[in-house]
Scaffold this motif. Structure first.
Motif, short mmCIF file in Angstrom:
data_model
loop_
_atom_site.label_atom_id
_atom_site.label_comp_id
_atom_site.label_asym_id
_atom_site.label_seq_id
_atom_site.Cartn_x
_atom_site.Cartn_y
_atom_site.Cartn_z
N TYR A 49 5.21 -5.82 10.20
CA TYR A 49 5.27 -7.21 10.63
C TYR A 49 4.08 -7.95 10.04
O TYR A 49 2.95 -7.47 10.08
CB TYR A 49 5.23 -7.30 12.17
N ALA A 50 4.31 -9.13 9.50
CA ALA A 50 3.27 -9.88 8.79
C ALA A 50 2.89 -11.13 9.59
O ALA A 50 3.49 -12.19 9.42
CB ALA A 50 3.73 -10.25 7.39
N ALA A 51 1.89 -10.99 10.43
CA ALA A 51 1.39 -12.16 11.17
C ALA A 51 0.79 -13.19 10.23
O ALA A 51 0.69 -14.37 10.56
CB ALA A 51 0.37 -11.72 12.21
N GLN A 52 0.38 -12.73 9.03
CA GLN A 52 -0.24 -13.65 8.06
C GLN A 52 0.77 -14.53 7.35
O GLN A 52 0.39 -15.48 6.66
CB GLN A 52 -1.02 -12.85 7.01
N HIS A 53 2.06 -14.25 7.47
CA HIS A 53 3.05 -15.11 6.83
C HIS A 53 3.04 -16.48 7.52
O HIS A 53 3.02 -16.56 8.75
CB HIS A 53 4.45 -14.47 6.96
#
Length: 503
Positions: A94-98
């Motif tokens: 999961y990419a919270a930085q997206h």
């Protein structure tokens, strides 16, 4: 120097000799950091989450067997292991930085927080006993002091860092049981067993699940937690709680505590804490405020007025891995009176003995349910020094402004929207030709369509029995353009889904 074992890279195991190991450790660090940045500017740029459903993801990860393999018997090189990370894990993280990631409450962590986490793991300090951490326990004391200042707690206040809000809430109600209920019962000993019967704790229908878990784990019987309906804005008001207290006292029950929320998970709603504090004080109840998400807004002079009377809480939950943009994990419990934590959790086994009566070092295990505790404070300490309170405030205000933009634009596109109190936006597309059940299904399909598209990620929640899309806008890397792309993707997907669901 003898080799520690037969391994392809013994220099990465026995690190005593810098001539042999330092260069190898530097290469490991470079490769590790490169893998992180390749993920950050690769898969994390492409999409917030992989489109795989759970069964597909299990098959992808575990391959043919569908279950874990036996533990590896022999060692492999670090390059081989990191290559497996690149191929098996990185594409599916999961990419919270997206910039389209509007998650539950998972913000992109600040780079300085990641640096702090890296240093903390190298130092490997135990923050339970002073001698196993030396200077490190003072870092946690620093951070706790700053959090207490943020919430206007006085000089007698104290706190402890936890794994998250659930642990903080459980510990808060442990203190309420052992300190306040004992006081109400006139007991010198913490109440247990039958003495927990007939007690009542009041919370709204928007309270975090961990409050119910705490009451259950602490041995209170079923019915102890009394749920009081929130108002039309999903806020707990004092009047219905007061009525419940009157009713329970008349039935011979013992009102113990009010559990308020300052930034609920569902909608970001903020209970009427000032009025609830008045009520708790007048009725002699413990007041706990779960401000895991919302407390950080007090960093902003513009937003602080929304978080009133936190200083009147007997206990307070705050989670820096939410709106302080910290890497997992770091939560916190604050209490108005330091001795309340000591009375509840203090133990002094013989193996932690102090050598002399003049030595009273800071042992954090005496203030916590946890024994072994990791060096959680360092990343927040470094981040706060690097960014400053003003920097945190600007990032929080940016999120609030983005939530306002998302709300306005969603309304223009025909969504029903619950106006955010902080930066959680709940929205719902409800075309007139669909009945309520099919409208709920529409939200679920829109969430899935957005997930598959890779444009962004929203969760779903249930409010008043109906399904809503939920955007947790705690992403400081997101912009109005990213918010618009999410809404456009939802609208575009809705055309096909509505046709499929229409009679």
């Amino acid at each position: 120097m003898p080799e520690p074992l037969d391994h392809p890279e013994p220099e990465l195991i026995d690190t005593r000799d810098p001539e042999r190991s330092r260069a190898a450790l530097e290469r490991l660090g470079e490769r590790t950091w490169a893998e992180a940045l390749d993920w950050l500017y690769g898969p994390a740029t492409d999409r917030p989450t992989a489109p795989n459903l759970y069964p597909d993801m299990r098959r992808t990860y575990f391959e043919e067997t569908g279950s874990p393999d036996p533990a590896p018997a022999g060692g492999r090189t670090s390059d081989e292991v990191l290559t497996e990370f690149r191929e098996r894990l990185a594409p599916f993280a999961y990419a919270a930085q997206h910039p389209g990631s509007y998650s539950y409450f998972t913000p992109p962590p600040l780079p300085m927080s990641i640096a702090g986490e890296t240093l903390a793991q190298w130092l490997n300090q135990g923050i339970d006993v002073w001698l196993s951490g030396m200077a490190a326990p003072f870092v946690e004391e620093d951070v706790i002091h700053w959090l207490c200042e943020l919430c206007d707690y006085g000089a007698a206040a104290w706190g402890v860092l936890t794994s998250g809000g659930a642990m903080a809430n459980i510990m808060a109600f442990t203190v309420a049981r052992d300190v306040h209920l004992a006081r109400l019962l006139g007991s010198e000993e913490p109440p247990r067993g039958a003495r927990l019967e007939g007690v009542r704790v009041y919370a709204s229908d928007q309270t975090h699940f961990s409050v119910e878990r705490a009451v259950d784990l602490l041995g209170f019987p079923e019915g102890t937690l009394r749920i009081v309906p929130s108002d039309d804005s999903f806020r707990l008001r004092a009047e219905p709680v007061a009525a419940a207290i009157v009713e329970d006292r008349a039935a011979g029950l013992i009102p113990l505590a009010i559990s308020a929320v300052a930034g609920s998970t569902n909608t970001g709603s903020i209970d009427d804490v000032p009025a609830l504090a008045d009520l708790a004080e007048g009725e002699g109840l413990w007041l706990h405020v779960d401000a895991a998400y919302g407390a950080a807004a007090r960093l902003s002079t513009r937003e602080a007025h929304k978080l009133l009377a936190l200083e009147r809480a007997d206990s307070l939950t705050v989670d820096p891995h939410k709106w302080f943009f910290q890497a997992y994990d770091i939560g916190g419990l604050l209490v108005k009176r330091r001795e309340d934590l000591l009375r509840t959790f203090h133990r002094e086994p013989e193996y932690y003995a102090v050598w002399g009566p003049e030595e009273r070092p800071l042992h954090w295990y005496q203030y916590s349910l946890e024994g072994t505790r990791r060096f959680r404070a360092l990343k927040l300490w470094l981040s706060w020094k690097h960014l400053g309170s003003d920097g945190f405030a600007r990032l929080i205000e940016r999120n609030v402004d983005l939530a306002v933009h998302l709300t306005r634009r969603a309304k223009e596109l025909g969504f029903e929207v619950i106006d955010p109190q902080l930066a959680v936006v709940c929205l719902r597309l409800a075309p007139s030709q669909l009945d309520p059940v099919k409208t709920d299904e529409l939200q679920r399909r829109l969430q899935r369509a957005l997930e598959v598209s890779g444009v962004g990620w929203l969760s779903t929640t249930t409010l008043r029995g109906r399904t809503w899309l939920r955007a947790g806008v705690i992403n400081y890397l997101s912009t109005t353009t990213d918010a618009d792309r999410i809404l456009d993707a939802l609208v575009n997907a809705s055309k096909t889904v509505i046709d499929e669901l229409s009679p």
